[in-house]
Scaffold this active site. Structure first.
Site, PDB file in Angstrom:
ATOM      1  CG  ASP A 153      47.769 -11.146  28.756  1.00 17.19           C
ATOM      2  OD1 ASP A 153      47.039 -12.074  29.202  1.00 17.19           O
ATOM      3  OD2 ASP A 153      47.305 -10.159  28.162  1.00 17.19           O
ATOM      4  CG  HIS A 196      38.205  -8.886  25.244  1.00 15.59           C
ATOM      5  ND1 HIS A 196      36.969  -8.822  25.864  1.00 15.59           N
ATOM      6  CD2 HIS A 196      38.323 -10.153  24.779  1.00 15.59           C
ATOM      7  CE1 HIS A 196      36.378 -10.004  25.777  1.00 15.59           C
ATOM      8  NE2 HIS A 196      37.160 -10.820  25.125  1.00 15.59           N
TER       9      HIS A 196
HETATM   10  O1  RIB Z   1      39.082 -11.182  29.343  1.00 14.88           O
HETATM   11  C1  RIB Z   1      39.776 -10.687  28.228  1.00 14.88           C
HETATM   12  C2  RIB Z   1      41.198 -10.346  28.576  1.00 14.88           C
HETATM   13  O2  RIB Z   1      41.905 -11.508  28.962  1.00 14.88           O
HETATM   14  C3  RIB Z   1      41.981  -9.785  27.368  1.00 14.88           C
HETATM   15  O3  RIB Z   1      42.964  -8.886  27.821  1.00 14.88           O
HETATM   16  C4  RIB Z   1      42.647 -11.003  26.790  1.00 14.88           C
HETATM   17  O4  RIB Z   1      43.848 -10.690  26.079  1.00 14.88           O
HETATM   18  C5  RIB Z   1      42.967 -11.780  28.029  1.00 14.88           C
HETATM   19  O5  RIB Z   1      44.201 -11.265  28.540  1.00 14.88           O
HETATM   20 CA    CA Z   2      45.307  -9.248  27.237  1.00 15.84          CA
END
Ligand code: RIB
Ligand code: CA
Length: 317
Positions: A8, A238
């Site tokens: 996303d 992340h």
């Molecule tokens: O909590 C972090 C996640 O949520 C990551 O993948 C960030 O891109 C959002 O999608």
């Molecule tokens: Ca993400």
């Protein structure tokens, strides 16, 4: 490693694509967008933008427009209205592939049994739909790596849930209970260790070149959000960490256990529920969200210096 990417984009998703593009042992076979940080159609266009920047052109399909059982919520407040920190730029040169992301996962898994790894960096709606379309999916994919959840640490979008699981709790619970024999969960327990501060960001800002220039723009925006939230110019990588752990499992230590996701909690929808008690398996357990489920490998302690060096170097080329 041949990868189906579900994503996303999103700032850190974009950085994960840039990281993967620089790894000789990674091939992105196909990409599917999913609602989450931004609506799915925009996410697909952003994926095309970043893939063009790094010189890749795998098929990109648009995925689920909304969660399985709740209204759409997106996170432009984190990633910018265009999903890329205001730096999305002109429309991408590439064009979208036909079909949906879920159908693409099923088609490719059936055509390449046991060969493909699914890396899910957004809400798990497409993965859940793919499991519903093809119940044998757990036996057709080589492995699944999911960025999401928070097992022993607080959430980020709520005190209890990370954004990916909060944006579709039903999908997350369905995937964690689908019986994938090799599913690695890279949750906030691991990714919050991969928080870069001013020193790392300043060093990156000294790099030049199209990849570094774009990454610096993304991280400047992302860092400003963290400055507002946490009072320091930093940010958490992340999705790039999940990609790195997928390629090199030795980057982390793991705890293996069955997991569920809270679906009816007034305050805790999207929270990962697990049994952290150190009791024998035949002890009396009145209720256990993971009962009868295939255990999940939960990433815990991360070799952060090695990952950050790899991430930094991936932006040099
Ligand atoms: O909590 C972090 C996640 O949520 C990551 O993948 C960030 O891109 C959002 O999608
Ligand atoms: Ca993400």
């Amino acid at each position: 490693m041949r990868i189906i990417l579900d994503t996303d984009p999103g700032v850190d998703d974009a950085l994960a694509i840039m990281y993967l593009a620089a790894q000789e042992d990674a091939e992105i076979v196909a990409v599917g967008s999913v609602h989450g940080n931004v609506p799915a159609p925009l996410g697909a266009l952003n994926a095309l933008r970043v893939l063009d920047l790094v010189g890749l052109d795998p098929p990109v399909t648009v995925g689920a427009a909304k969660p399985l059982a709740q209204p759409l919520q997106t996170a432009e407040f984190v990633h910018g209205d265009d999903g890329l920190g205001g730096h999305a730029g002109p429309p991408p040169r590439g064009s979208l592939a036909p079909g949906s992301a879920a159908e693409q996962i099923v088609r490719l898994a059936r055509a390449n049994p046991g060969e493909l790894t699914l890396l899910a960096l957004g809400p798990l709606t497409n993965v859940a739909l793919a499991v519903l379309l093809e119940p044998d999916l757990p036996d057709l994919l080589r492995s699944v790596v999911v960025m999401g959840g928070a097992v022993t640490v607080p959430g980020n979008i709520t005190p209890y849930a990370d954004a990916n699981f909060y944006h579709d709790p039903e999908a997350a619970d369905l995937v964690l209970g689908a019986g994938f024999p090799e599913l690695v969960l890279v949750g906030l327990d691991a990714t919050e260790q991969a928080r870069v501060g001013a020193d790392w960001l300043n060093a990156l800002s000294e790099l030049s070149g199209p990849r570094a220039d774009f990454a610096n723009k993304l991280l400047d925006h992302y860092g400003q959000f963290y400055s507002t939230m946490f009072g320091e110019h930093s940010c958490t990588l992340h999705d790039p960490l999940a990609a790195a752990i997928m390629l090199d499992s030795k980057l982390a230590g793991y705890r293996t256990m069955p997991l569920g996701v809270e679906l009816t909690g007034t305050h805790t929808r999207g929270q990962v529920v697990s049994d952290l008690r150190s009791i024998s398996s035949d002890a009396y357990i009145s209720t256990n969200a993971g009962a009868g489920r295939v255990p999940i490998k939960v990433a815990e302690k991360v070799d952060v210096p090695t990952f950050l060096d790899q991430m930094f170097n991936s932006l040099k080329s």
